[in-house]
Design a protein around this motif. Structure first.
Motif, PDB file in Angstrom:
ATOM      1  N   SER A  85       0.866  -1.147   0.024  1.00 17.87           N
ATOM      2  CA  SER A  85       0.158   0.064  -0.074  1.00 17.87           C
ATOM      3  C   SER A  85       0.894   1.418  -0.009  1.00 17.87           C
ATOM      4  CB  SER A  85      -0.974  -0.020   1.319  1.00 17.87           C
ATOM      5  OG  SER A  85      -0.337  -0.161   2.580  1.00 17.87           O
ATOM      6  N   GLU A  86       2.158   1.226   0.347  1.00 25.03           N
ATOM      7  CA  GLU A  86       3.018   2.185   0.399  1.00 25.03           C
ATOM      8  C   GLU A  86       4.538   1.763   0.315  1.00 25.03           C
ATOM      9  OE1 GLU A  86       1.076   5.901   3.353  1.00 25.03           O
ATOM     10  OE2 GLU A  86       2.866   4.430   4.101  1.00 25.03           O
ATOM     11  N   LEU A  87       5.225   2.595  -0.273  1.00 26.83           N
ATOM     12  CA  LEU A  87       6.671   2.301  -0.379  1.00 26.83           C
ATOM     13  C   LEU A  87       7.389   3.401   0.487  1.00 26.83           C
ATOM     14  CD1 LEU A  87       9.107   0.947  -1.781  1.00 26.83           C
ATOM     15  CD2 LEU A  87       8.806   2.669  -3.416  1.00 26.83           C
ATOM     16  N   THR A  88       7.810   2.719   1.596  1.00 30.10           N
ATOM     17  CA  THR A  88       8.529   3.432   2.655  1.00 30.10           C
ATOM     18  C   THR A  88      10.185   3.565   2.354  1.00 30.10           C
ATOM     19  OG1 THR A  88       6.951   3.218   4.252  1.00 30.10           O
ATOM     20  CG2 THR A  88       9.153   3.962   5.113  1.00 30.10           C
ATOM     21  N   LEU A  89      10.734   5.077   2.178  1.00 30.45           N
ATOM     22  CA  LEU A  89      12.246   5.016   1.999  1.00 30.45           C
ATOM     23  C   LEU A  89      12.676   5.768   3.200  1.00 30.45           C
ATOM     24  CD1 LEU A  89      12.108   6.001  -1.826  1.00 30.45           C
ATOM     25  CD2 LEU A  89      12.431   3.714  -0.956  1.00 30.45           C
ATOM     26  N   ASP A  90      13.920   5.310   3.466  1.00 29.43           N
ATOM     27  CA  ASP A  90      14.973   5.923   4.457  1.00 29.43           C
ATOM     28  C   ASP A  90      15.750   6.939   3.613  1.00 29.43           C
ATOM     29  OD1 ASP A  90      16.489   6.791   6.397  1.00 29.43           O
ATOM     30  OD2 ASP A  90      16.564   4.759   7.348  1.00 29.43           O
ATOM     31  N   PRO A  91      15.932   7.893   3.966  1.00 28.63           N
ATOM     32  CA  PRO A  91      16.487   9.042   3.250  1.00 28.63           C
ATOM     33  C   PRO A  91      18.243   8.548   3.652  1.00 28.63           C
ATOM     34  CG  PRO A  91      14.932  10.089   4.177  1.00 28.63           C
ATOM     35  CD  PRO A  91      14.690   8.964   4.652  1.00 28.63           C
ATOM     36  N   ALA A  92      18.563   7.904   4.754  1.00 25.43           N
ATOM     37  CA  ALA A  92      19.739   7.767   5.001  1.00 25.43           C
ATOM     38  C   ALA A  92      20.506   6.697   4.392  1.00 25.43           C
ATOM     39  CB  ALA A  92      19.871   7.772   6.518  1.00 25.43           C
ATOM     40  N   LYS A  93      19.522   5.777   3.707  1.00 28.31           N
ATOM     41  CA  LYS A  93      20.088   4.584   3.300  1.00 28.31           C
ATOM     42  C   LYS A  93      20.255   4.657   1.777  1.00 28.31           C
ATOM     43  CE  LYS A  93      18.329   1.486   7.051  1.00 28.31           C
ATOM     44  NZ  LYS A  93      17.425   0.284   7.363  1.00 28.31           N
ATOM     45  N   PRO A  94      21.016   3.751   1.123  1.00 28.79           N
ATOM     46  CA  PRO A  94      21.176   3.762  -0.360  1.00 28.79           C
ATOM     47  C   PRO A  94      19.904   3.238  -1.225  1.00 28.79           C
ATOM     48  CG  PRO A  94      22.478   2.237   0.667  1.00 28.79           C
ATOM     49  CD  PRO A  94      21.935   2.689   1.781  1.00 28.79           C
ATOM     50  N   LEU A  95      19.710   3.849  -2.377  1.00 27.42           N
ATOM     51  CA  LEU A  95      18.451   3.363  -3.009  1.00 27.42           C
ATOM     52  C   LEU A  95      18.985   3.257  -4.389  1.00 27.42           C
ATOM     53  CD1 LEU A  95      15.568   3.503  -3.550  1.00 27.42           C
ATOM     54  CD2 LEU A  95      15.789   5.979  -4.127  1.00 27.42           C
ATOM     55  N   ALA A  96      18.585   2.005  -5.131  1.00 27.09           N
ATOM     56  CA  ALA A  96      18.520   1.889  -6.511  1.00 27.09           C
ATOM     57  C   ALA A  96      17.269   1.861  -7.231  1.00 27.09           C
ATOM     58  CB  ALA A  96      19.271   0.440  -6.605  1.00 27.09           C
ATOM     59  N   VAL A  97      16.963   2.543  -8.099  1.00 28.62           N
ATOM     60  CA  VAL A  97      15.864   2.914  -9.153  1.00 28.62           C
ATOM     61  C   VAL A  97      16.189   1.913 -10.284  1.00 28.62           C
ATOM     62  CG1 VAL A  97      14.329   4.444 -10.255  1.00 28.62           C
ATOM     63  CG2 VAL A  97      15.267   5.007  -8.007  1.00 28.62           C
ATOM     64  N   ILE A  98      15.062   1.116 -10.840  1.00 27.69           N
ATOM     65  CA  ILE A  98      15.242   0.052 -11.638  1.00 27.69           C
ATOM     66  C   ILE A  98      14.469   0.580 -12.817  1.00 27.69           C
ATOM     67  CG2 ILE A  98      15.371  -2.311 -12.592  1.00 27.69           C
ATOM     68  CD1 ILE A  98      16.107  -3.176  -9.676  1.00 27.69           C
ATOM     69  N   VAL A  99      14.846   0.599 -14.111  1.00 22.61           N
ATOM     70  CA  VAL A  99      14.115   1.043 -15.127  1.00 22.61           C
ATOM     71  C   VAL A  99      13.868  -0.116 -16.140  1.00 22.61           C
ATOM     72  CG1 VAL A  99      13.680   2.823 -16.784  1.00 22.61           C
ATOM     73  CG2 VAL A  99      14.913   3.351 -14.782  1.00 22.61           C
ATOM     74  N   VAL A 155      20.748   4.371 -10.753  1.00 18.62           N
ATOM     75  CA  VAL A 155      19.636   4.503 -11.707  1.00 18.62           C
ATOM     76  C   VAL A 155      20.252   3.550 -12.718  1.00 18.62           C
ATOM     77  CG1 VAL A 155      18.220   5.680 -13.293  1.00 18.62           C
ATOM     78  CG2 VAL A 155      19.124   6.857 -11.592  1.00 18.62           C
ATOM     79  N   LEU A 156      19.331   2.135 -12.672  1.00 17.68           N
ATOM     80  CA  LEU A 156      19.859   1.078 -13.325  1.00 17.68           C
ATOM     81  C   LEU A 156      18.847   0.815 -14.598  1.00 17.68           C
ATOM     82  CD1 LEU A 156      21.296  -2.357 -12.169  1.00 17.68           C
ATOM     83  CD2 LEU A 156      19.517  -2.223 -13.701  1.00 17.68           C
ATOM     84  N   GLY A 157      19.051   0.792 -15.880  1.00 15.94           N
ATOM     85  CA  GLY A 157      18.206   0.695 -16.863  1.00 15.94           C
ATOM     86  C   GLY A 157      18.775  -0.575 -17.636  1.00 15.94           C
ATOM     87  N   HIS A 158      17.828  -1.381 -17.967  1.00 16.44           N
ATOM     88  CA  HIS A 158      17.970  -2.553 -18.742  1.00 16.44           C
ATOM     89  C   HIS A 158      17.437  -2.461 -20.211  1.00 16.44           C
ATOM     90  CE1 HIS A 158      17.071  -6.867 -20.434  1.00 16.44           C
ATOM     91  NE2 HIS A 158      18.183  -6.556 -20.415  1.00 16.44           N
ATOM     92  N   SER A 159      18.277  -2.611 -21.354  1.00 19.62           N
ATOM     93  CA  SER A 159      17.649  -2.356 -22.507  1.00 19.62           C
ATOM     94  C   SER A 159      17.198  -1.128 -22.812  1.00 19.62           C
ATOM     95  CB  SER A 159      16.685  -3.555 -23.058  1.00 19.62           C
ATOM     96  OG  SER A 159      16.376  -3.797 -24.497  1.00 19.62           O
ATOM     97  N   GLN A 160      15.750  -1.079 -23.335  1.00 20.86           N
ATOM     98  CA  GLN A 160      15.241   0.315 -23.710  1.00 20.86           C
ATOM     99  C   GLN A 160      15.178   1.062 -22.100  1.00 20.86           C
ATOM    100  OE1 GLN A 160      11.629   0.579 -26.083  1.00 20.86           O
ATOM    101  NE2 GLN A 160      10.823   1.831 -24.415  1.00 20.86           N
ATOM    102  N   GLY A 161      15.053   0.543 -21.316  1.00 25.18           N
ATOM    103  CA  GLY A 161      15.142   1.461 -19.778  1.00 25.18           C
ATOM    104  C   GLY A 161      16.622   2.222 -19.870  1.00 25.18           C
ATOM    105  N   GLY A 162      17.650   1.627 -20.415  1.00 20.68           N
ATOM    106  CA  GLY A 162      18.777   2.416 -20.544  1.00 20.68           C
ATOM    107  C   GLY A 162      18.954   3.448 -21.394  1.00 20.68           C
ATOM    108  N   MET A 163      18.225   3.178 -22.510  1.00 17.87           N
ATOM    109  CA  MET A 163      18.086   4.504 -23.419  1.00 17.87           C
ATOM    110  C   MET A 163      17.424   5.724 -22.721  1.00 17.87           C
ATOM    111  SD  MET A 163      16.810   2.466 -26.857  1.00 17.87           S
ATOM    112  CE  MET A 163      17.851   3.456 -28.163  1.00 17.87           C
ATOM    113  N   VAL A 164      16.210   5.153 -22.041  1.00 20.44           N
ATOM    114  CA  VAL A 164      15.434   6.110 -21.178  1.00 20.44           C
ATOM    115  C   VAL A 164      16.291   6.818 -20.086  1.00 20.44           C
ATOM    116  CG1 VAL A 164      13.517   6.457 -19.665  1.00 20.44           C
ATOM    117  CG2 VAL A 164      13.267   5.087 -21.741  1.00 20.44           C
TER     118      VAL A 164
END
Length: 322
Positions: A58-72, A131-140
Motif C-alpha cells: 500500500s506504501e513504499l517507505t524509503l529511508d533517506p539515510a540508506k542507499p537507493l537503487a531505481v530500476i528502469v 539508476v539502473l536501466g536494462h535495454s530500452q530502459g537504459g536508453m530512457v
C-alpha cells in the motif's frame, strides 16, 4: 545468425506494439523520519514509481539515510520483472524502487517523467542514487541523466547511472525508420509502419537519431556511468530435452550498444559481459545474474556480500530465481 538476430530484434520491436496495458503501477511513497510543518509524515505519489514486487504494497517507505537503487525496465516488460534483482539489492542493505512506463511512449517524454521522479527522490535522499536501466530502459535513463535543453531543470542530487544491454548507438532493426528518402518514396507508408510497430518512440530509437549521433553530455549530478555491454553472440535462452537451442537470447550486437560519442565522457566505465540479453539480468526459473552481480559489486554499485552472509545469499538466490 545475423538474420536470426535481426528477427529477434524486430520481434522485440513488434511486441512493443501492445505496450504496457492498463494504468502504470504506482505506489505512494513515504520518507521515514521526515515530517511536514504540521508534524505529519505524509505520503505522495510519483507517477510510475512503485515497489519492484509483483504484489504491490500500500506504501513504499524509503529511508533517506540508506542507499537507493531505481530500476528502469526495458521494452515489453515492467518493474515486476525485476523483483528478483531488487531482492538481491535489498539483501545487501540497499533500498529499491522501480520506474514503470508505457514502452510505446516516446523516449524523451518518458525520460522527462523519470527526471521528475529522480528530482523528487534526489531532494530527499542523502546518498547517491543508483539508476539502473536494462535495454530500452537504459536508453530512457541515459536521456533522463543528460544535460538536454529543457524547461525542466536536471534532477537534484547525485546519481550513478548503470545501463545494461542498452542499444545506445541505435537499434539496427529500426534503421529504415531513420531514412527520410524512404518515407518520401513510400508516400509515408513506412512512417505509418514505424508508428504502428514501435509507437511514438520510432524517431528516437534508430541509429540516425540525434540522441545517438549527437548525444547530450551527462548532467553534472551524474558521478559515474557504468555501461555494461552484453556480448550476446551464441547465447541461448531455451534448450530442448536434447540440449539443442530452441530460442536464442541474441537481441542487440555490441556495436548497437557501444557508442564512442558517449564513451568519450571520462565518467563512463565500459564493461563487456558474455551473456544473453535476458540472462544478463536473470530470469525466473532459468538463470540468475551472477556476472551482473559481480560487476555491480566490483564497481561499488552494489554493496559487497559479507563473508558470514554468503551461505544465506546463495540460499536467497536459489529461492528467488529457481
Amino acid at each position: 545468425m545475423m538474420a536470426r538476430r535481426r528477427l529477434a530484434a524486430a520481434t522485440v520491436l513488434a511486441l512493443g506494439a501492445w505496450g504496457c496495458a492498463g494504468p502504470l503501477a504506482t505506489t505512494p511513497v513515504r520518507f521515514a523520519g521526515t515530517t511536514t510543518q504540521g508534524g505529519e509524515n505524509e505520503s505522495f505519489t510519483l507517477e510510475g514509481l512503485a515497489s519492484c514486487r509483483a504484489d504491490q504494497p500500500s506504501e513504499l517507505t524509503l529511508d533517506p539515510a540508506k542507499p537507493l537503487a531505481v530500476i528502469v525496465h526495458g521494452c515489453f516488460s515492467s518493474g515486476g520483472a525485476f523483483r528478483q534483482l531488487a531482492e538481491v539489492f535489498e539483501f545487501h542493505g540497499q533500498q529499491t524502487a522501480c520506474f514503470n512506463y508505457d514502452d510505446r511512449w516516446g523516449l524523451r517524454p518518458t525520460a522527462d517523467r523519470l527526471r521528475t521522479v529522480l528530482d523528487a527522490l534526489g531532494n530527499r535522499m542523502e546518498q547517491d542514487i543508483v539508476v539502473l536501466g536494462h535495454s530500452q530502459g537504459g536508453m530512457v535513463s541515459r536521456i533522463a541523466m543528460s544535460a538536454i535543453e529543457s524547461d525542466q531543470p536536471p534532477p537534484t542530487g547525485r546519481f550513478r547511472l548503470v545501463t545494461v544491454s542498452s542499444p545506445l548507438n541505435g537499434i539496427d532493426a529500426a534503421a529504415h525508420c531513420g531514412l527520410p528518402w524512404l518515407h518520401w518514396l513510400s508516400l509515408g507508408i513506412t512512417t505509418g509502419v514505424c508508428q504502428a510497430i514501435t509507437g511514438s518512440k520510432w524517431p528516437e530509437i534508430h541509429p540516425r537519431s540525434g540522441f545517438w549521433t549527437r548525444p547530450d553530455p551527462l548532467n553534472e549530478g551524474v558521478v559515474e556511468h557504468l555501461m555494461i555491454v552484453s556480448d550476446e553472440q551464441g547465447s541461448c535462452r531455451r534448450r530442448d530435452d536434447d540440449g539443442d537451442c530452441e530460442e536464442d537470447d541474441f537481441v542487440f550486437t555490441t556495436t548497437e550498444q557501444r557508442n564512442p560519442r558517449i564513451v568519450s565522457d571520462e565518467r563512463v566505465r565500459e564493461v563487456t559481459i558474455e551473456a544473453g540479453h535476458v540472462a544478463i539480468v536473470g530470469e525466473n526459473g532459468a538463470s540468475h545474474p551472477a556476472q551482473l552481480i559481480d560487476t555491480l559489486q566490483e564497481h561499488g554499485v552494489m554493496l559487497p556480500t559479507p563473508p558470514d552472509q554468503r551461505t544465506a545469499f546463495e540460499a536467497m538466490i536459489q529461492r528467488v530465481y529457481f
